[in-house]
Design a protein around this motif. Structure first.
Motif, PDB file in Angstrom:
ATOM      1  N   GLU A  95       0.495  16.712  -2.431  1.00  0.00           N
ATOM      2  CA  GLU A  95      -0.436  17.739  -2.923  1.00  0.00           C
ATOM      3  C   GLU A  95       0.313  18.860  -3.644  1.00  0.00           C
ATOM      4  O   GLU A  95      -0.161  19.385  -4.657  1.00  0.00           O
ATOM      5  N   LEU A  99      -0.268  20.094  -7.467  1.00  0.00           N
ATOM      6  CA  LEU A  99      -0.470  21.506  -7.805  1.00  0.00           C
ATOM      7  C   LEU A  99       0.546  21.961  -8.845  1.00  0.00           C
ATOM      8  O   LEU A  99       0.213  22.720  -9.768  1.00  0.00           O
ATOM      9  N   PHE A 144      -5.050  26.667   0.780  1.00  0.00           N
ATOM     10  CA  PHE A 144      -5.295  25.234   0.751  1.00  0.00           C
ATOM     11  C   PHE A 144      -5.002  24.652   2.132  1.00  0.00           C
ATOM     12  O   PHE A 144      -4.040  25.057   2.795  1.00  0.00           O
ATOM     13  N   VAL A 146      -4.462  20.697   3.762  1.00  0.00           N
ATOM     14  CA  VAL A 146      -4.202  19.316   3.352  1.00  0.00           C
ATOM     15  C   VAL A 146      -4.637  18.393   4.481  1.00  0.00           C
ATOM     16  O   VAL A 146      -4.143  18.503   5.609  1.00  0.00           O
ATOM     17  N   GLN A 175      -9.727  25.612  -0.784  1.00  0.00           N
ATOM     18  CA  GLN A 175     -10.001  24.201  -1.063  1.00  0.00           C
ATOM     19  C   GLN A 175      -9.266  23.330  -0.054  1.00  0.00           C
ATOM     20  O   GLN A 175      -8.122  23.623   0.325  1.00  0.00           O
ATOM     21  N   LEU A 177      -7.540  19.841   0.276  1.00  0.00           N
ATOM     22  CA  LEU A 177      -6.954  18.813  -0.577  1.00  0.00           C
ATOM     23  C   LEU A 177      -6.937  17.499   0.191  1.00  0.00           C
ATOM     24  O   LEU A 177      -6.283  17.387   1.233  1.00  0.00           O
ATOM     25  N   HIS A 180      -5.155  11.814  -3.605  1.00  0.00           N
ATOM     26  CA  HIS A 180      -5.379  11.310  -4.960  1.00  0.00           C
ATOM     27  C   HIS A 180      -5.172   9.803  -4.971  1.00  0.00           C
ATOM     28  O   HIS A 180      -4.741   9.211  -3.977  1.00  0.00           O
TER      29      HIS A 180
END
Length: 275
Positions: A95, A99, A144, A146, A175, A177, A180
């Motif tokens: 992550e 970023l 953030f 994770v 947020q 995360l 992906h």
């Protein structure tokens, strides 16, 4: 400061019915065996959110299990501030990588503070250390957390919801995360090896590569154009331009010398006739 000391201080200072932030102010390096740094704490408010959060030290409350979790905590070099970001897990490192590639975060800290939830919340008496604090390029701040999507249970969802409310009070972004595409992440990891300033091509070579990539050109071809005598020398130059978003590449596709790179803007006089 050892993690256990930090936890004890958070527990000791939980005397307020309101949600508080606990953090460690940046101080000169203390001598080994010296006294622990005393935490600062304050009730979460908009004024608190507007203070200078660049002058804190990470808490690093948790410690990685290392090989047991197939990852040993690592330091990610954040080039914008020429400092390292501590990553506790591989998920956090991925992550942080994304970023960095996104280019919207100017500064980044790991485990920056503890949020001690007040009596009026669903997590009264509990505390949470967010994974990352970011200062964005516009000067604003955000937190953030994770957590892979498949690992977000009801307890985690409640914790994230309460953290979002705290951020709203502070005037910060927030947020979670959740990961992906694995192939895109692996491809981005390959590109990141060329993210450093030492991999930037000379200005005239940069123009040559961008001009040749108009309409699309395979990575191997761009390397041969940029350095005919030694194409492998140009690999870092080409990938550096992709990392800087000057060349477009489909990160979700297989990555090889045949990967097509495309410039987003035509360079007059280079690679294509000027019309």
């Amino acid at each position: 400061m050892q993690p256990v000391d930090i936890v004890k201080q958070i527990a000791t200072l939980r005397h307020s019915p309101y949600t508080e932030l606990h953090w460690i102010p940046r101080t000169p390096q203390r001598a080994p065996g010296g006294p622990s740094v005393r935490q600062h704490h304050a009730v979460a408010s908009r004024d608190l959110g507007e203070r200078d959060w660049a002058v804190i030290d990470p808490m690093l409350v948790r410690t990685s299990k290392g090989v047991r979790h197939r990852f040993t905590s690592a330091m990610y070099f954040w080039q914008r501030t020429r400092s390292h970001v501590w990553c506790e897990s591989q998920a956090e490192r991925w992550e942080v990588l994304w970023l960095d590639y996104g280019g919207q975060v100017e500064r980044l800290w790991t485990q920056p503070m503890a949020i001690a939830f007040g009596h009026g919340t669903r997590l009264a008496g509990h505390w949470h250390v967010p994974d990352l604090l970011a200062q964005f390029t516009d000067g604003s701040y955000g937190l953030f957390d994770v957590r892979p999507a498949e690992r977000i249970d009801e307890r985690a969802r409640m914790q994230f919801d309460q953290t979002a409310k705290v951020c709203d009070t502070l005037g910060w972004h927030y947020q979670v995360l959740t990961g992906h595409d694995p192939l895109a992440t692996q491809n981005l990891d390959c590109l990141s090896a060329s993210r450093h300033d030492r991999c930037k091509p000379a200005p005239e070579v940069e123009v040559l590569i961008l001009g040749a990539a108009w309409g699309g050109k395979m990575r191997g071809e761009l390397c041969r154009i940029a350095s005919p005598a030694c194409p492998p020398l140009a690999c870092a130059w080409v990938d550096n331009l992709a990392w800087r978003h000057l060349l477009h590449v489909d990160l979700a596709a297989a990555f090889s010398s045949d990967t097509v790179y495309t410039t987003l803007e035509r360079i007059p006089g280079e690679g294509q006739p000027d019309v």
